[in-house]
Design an enzyme around this catalytic site. Sequence first.
Site, PDB file in Angstrom:
ATOM      1  N   VAL A   1       0.832  -1.198   0.000  1.00 31.24           N
ATOM      2  CA  VAL A   1       0.000   0.000   0.000  1.00 31.24           C
ATOM      3  C   VAL A   1       0.874   1.257   0.000  1.00 31.24           C
ATOM      4  O   VAL A   1       0.636   2.191  -0.772  1.00 31.24           O
ATOM      5  CB  VAL A   1      -0.959  -0.034   1.215  1.00 31.24           C
ATOM      6  CG1 VAL A   1      -1.633   1.301   1.422  1.00 31.24           C
ATOM      7  CG2 VAL A   1      -1.997  -1.128   1.019  1.00 31.24           C
TER       8      VAL A   1
ATOM      9  N   ASP B   1      11.228   4.074   5.166  1.00 33.39           N
ATOM     10  CA  ASP B   1      11.144   2.702   5.661  1.00 33.39           C
ATOM     11  C   ASP B   1      12.404   2.411   6.464  1.00 33.39           C
ATOM     12  O   ASP B   1      13.500   2.818   6.091  1.00 33.39           O
ATOM     13  CB  ASP B   1      11.023   1.713   4.482  1.00 33.39           C
ATOM     14  CG  ASP B   1      10.400   0.392   4.906  1.00 33.39           C
ATOM     15  OD1 ASP B   1       9.327   0.058   4.391  1.00 33.39           O
ATOM     16  OD2 ASP B   1      11.006  -0.292   5.775  1.00 33.39           O
TER      17      ASP B   1
ATOM     18  N   ARG C   1      -6.223  -3.543  -5.096  1.00 32.39           N
ATOM     19  CA  ARG C   1      -5.945  -4.985  -5.071  1.00 32.39           C
ATOM     20  C   ARG C   1      -4.540  -5.239  -5.566  1.00 32.39           C
ATOM     21  O   ARG C   1      -4.069  -4.544  -6.479  1.00 32.39           O
ATOM     22  CB  ARG C   1      -6.888  -5.735  -6.029  1.00 32.39           C
ATOM     23  CG  ARG C   1      -8.315  -5.832  -5.601  1.00 32.39           C
ATOM     24  CD  ARG C   1      -9.179  -6.190  -6.789  1.00 32.39           C
ATOM     25  NE  ARG C   1      -9.003  -5.207  -7.860  1.00 32.39           N
ATOM     26  CZ  ARG C   1      -9.360  -5.388  -9.131  1.00 32.39           C
ATOM     27  NH1 ARG C   1      -9.903  -6.522  -9.515  1.00 32.39           N
ATOM     28  NH2 ARG C   1      -9.168  -4.443 -10.028  1.00 32.39           N
TER      29      ARG C   1
ATOM     30  N   ASN D   1     -14.028  -5.413   2.947  1.00 33.34           N
ATOM     31  CA  ASN D   1     -13.314  -6.682   2.755  1.00 33.34           C
ATOM     32  C   ASN D   1     -14.139  -7.873   3.245  1.00 33.34           C
ATOM     33  O   ASN D   1     -14.156  -8.928   2.616  1.00 33.34           O
ATOM     34  CB  ASN D   1     -11.957  -6.645   3.469  1.00 33.34           C
ATOM     35  CG  ASN D   1     -10.883  -6.015   2.583  1.00 33.34           C
ATOM     36  OD1 ASN D   1     -11.171  -5.604   1.459  1.00 33.34           O
ATOM     37  ND2 ASN D   1      -9.661  -5.933   3.082  1.00 33.34           N
TER      38      ASN D   1
ATOM     39  N   LEU E   1     -17.628 -13.216  -7.840  1.00 34.46           N
ATOM     40  CA  LEU E   1     -18.524 -14.369  -7.852  1.00 34.46           C
ATOM     41  C   LEU E   1     -17.851 -15.529  -8.591  1.00 34.46           C
ATOM     42  O   LEU E   1     -18.522 -16.323  -9.239  1.00 34.46           O
ATOM     43  CB  LEU E   1     -19.855 -13.998  -8.527  1.00 34.46           C
ATOM     44  CG  LEU E   1     -20.797 -13.123  -7.703  1.00 34.46           C
ATOM     45  CD1 LEU E   1     -22.049 -12.778  -8.501  1.00 34.46           C
ATOM     46  CD2 LEU E   1     -21.192 -13.800  -6.375  1.00 34.46           C
TER      47      LEU E   1
ATOM     48  N   GLY F   1     -13.922 -20.984  -6.416  1.00 32.94           N
ATOM     49  CA  GLY F   1     -12.537 -21.431  -6.469  1.00 32.94           C
ATOM     50  C   GLY F   1     -12.128 -22.127  -5.191  1.00 32.94           C
ATOM     51  O   GLY F   1     -12.983 -22.634  -4.444  1.00 32.94           O
TER      52      GLY F   1
ATOM     53  N   GLY G   1      -7.606 -16.064  -0.301  1.00 29.63           N
ATOM     54  CA  GLY G   1      -6.367 -16.001   0.475  1.00 29.63           C
ATOM     55  C   GLY G   1      -5.846 -14.582   0.422  1.00 29.63           C
ATOM     56  O   GLY G   1      -6.592 -13.643   0.194  1.00 29.63           O
TER      57      GLY G   1
ATOM     58  N   CYS H   1      -5.119  -9.836   3.027  1.00 30.23           N
ATOM     59  CA  CYS H   1      -6.191  -8.954   3.510  1.00 30.23           C
ATOM     60  C   CYS H   1      -7.436  -9.684   3.999  1.00 30.23           C
ATOM     61  O   CYS H   1      -7.802  -9.559   5.163  1.00 30.23           O
ATOM     62  CB  CYS H   1      -6.556  -7.968   2.415  1.00 30.23           C
ATOM     63  SG  CYS H   1      -5.125  -7.038   1.857  1.00 30.23           S
TER      64      CYS H   1
END
Length: 440
Positions: free
Chosen positions: A11, A30, A153, A210, A252, A255, A259, A262
């Site tokens: 992100v 960072d 995503r 989510n 939809l 599967g 996973g 998130c």
Amino acid sequence: MRIAMIGTGYVGLVSGACFADFGHRVCCVDKNSSKIDGLHRGIMPIWEPGLDGLVKSNVDRGRLTFTTDTVEGVKDAEAVFIAVGTPARRGDGHADLTYVFEAVRELAKVIKPGTVIVTKSTVPVGTGDKIEAILREEGATDVSVASNPEFLREGAAIADFKHPDRIVVGAEDDRAQNVLREIYRPLFLNRAPILITGRRTAELTKYAANAFLAVKISFINEIADLCEAVDADVQDVARGIGLDNRIGPKFLHAGPGYGGSCFPKDTLALLQTADEAGVDQRIVRTTVGVNDDRKQQMVERVQKALGGDVSGKRVAVLGLAFKPNTDDMRDAPSIPIVKALLDRGATVSAFDPVARHQAEPLLPGIEFADDAYAAAKGADALVIVTEWDEFRALDLDRVAASLNGKILVDLRNVYDRADAEQAGLTYYSIGRGKPAFPGA
Ligand code: UGA
């Protein structure tokens, strides 16, 4: 605008690079010096389509910089975004906010009055209040705290960031609202709606989004089970319901279960928040259980396809990352599936276009192949776990010729039964009619 981005994970790095691309001046901070060294040399810490080019062009234009030094990173910033990790805490599923609060304590000592601190990490309801309390404790005055959850995503991160369905801003004061409006102004030209809410509401909106998507996936996975039992086709059911605008066609796809970094973490954290608030969230709780069981059901499916026993069999697995276009293995369905196959005595050969280096330490004991056909060579069954584009148009005759047992287990429904059967393969999909397992 001058922006500091604390954290160069998915992100943080994508948001930082996109903000720079809007024309803002962004410094990404960072603590991990090897990450920052790499970024200075143009090496991305994650595999995300288009990210290296976006970073390079903005570094070249002088709008995007990287540092390990928080003081340097935030000294001129009008807005400081916190995008550090919030992993699930071991044991209770609660979001671990250690990195967020550490960052805030450090920021408190160096930011100037008038700065807006914005959480972009997914943080539980009330985190903004705690951040304000820490700032007070540390003596930082006249600082606004806002929430701006991110909905991108992996694998489509840049496009999602630049063309969001909406921007959610939780801000309690005018300064925070105005700074965030200014930062996102370039997106208003694309008419991206901005929703200004209270801070707690924005924090909860992220979890609710989510969790709802996770519910949608588990729902269609259960409908897929029903389709198999009553000889119906889940792809057509999904299309049939998805064309209803109130439902929508996305998320939809049946599967092997969801996973990633998130949905599994955020559904658990939502349940934790609900427990603490004394409110039961039965739908989300059930979804988590359905998804956990799903991976084992997939193992049973492979086992049934192989006649009820995988021991001594060789299984080829295509796709290990939790979804295509990423090397992310966090909570990937491939992990429990492959582990269970190994535990039951199978040999596993696998191919993933980019996730091999991430998968190797997580899945010791499997053989890695250099392409799909090499993985299939001599295997008793081929299992598609992740739907990378390059697995959508395999030469099925060549696949059949490479395999020892002519079995294709397609956990992502990317092939047509007729095409697979024409190549001489016995084909098992998800929710597309009654599967004819041997001996059943
Ligand atoms: C998810 C959300 O989609 C983003 O909006 C959000 O910003 C992000 O989490 C986050 O909170 O950071 P992501 O985890 O990157 O994004 O990936 P998704 O495309 O949502 O896929 C998640 C999982 O659901 C994958 O395992 C995928 O295979 C599975 N999935 C997705 C299905 O099984 N069926 C579907 O129809 C869609």
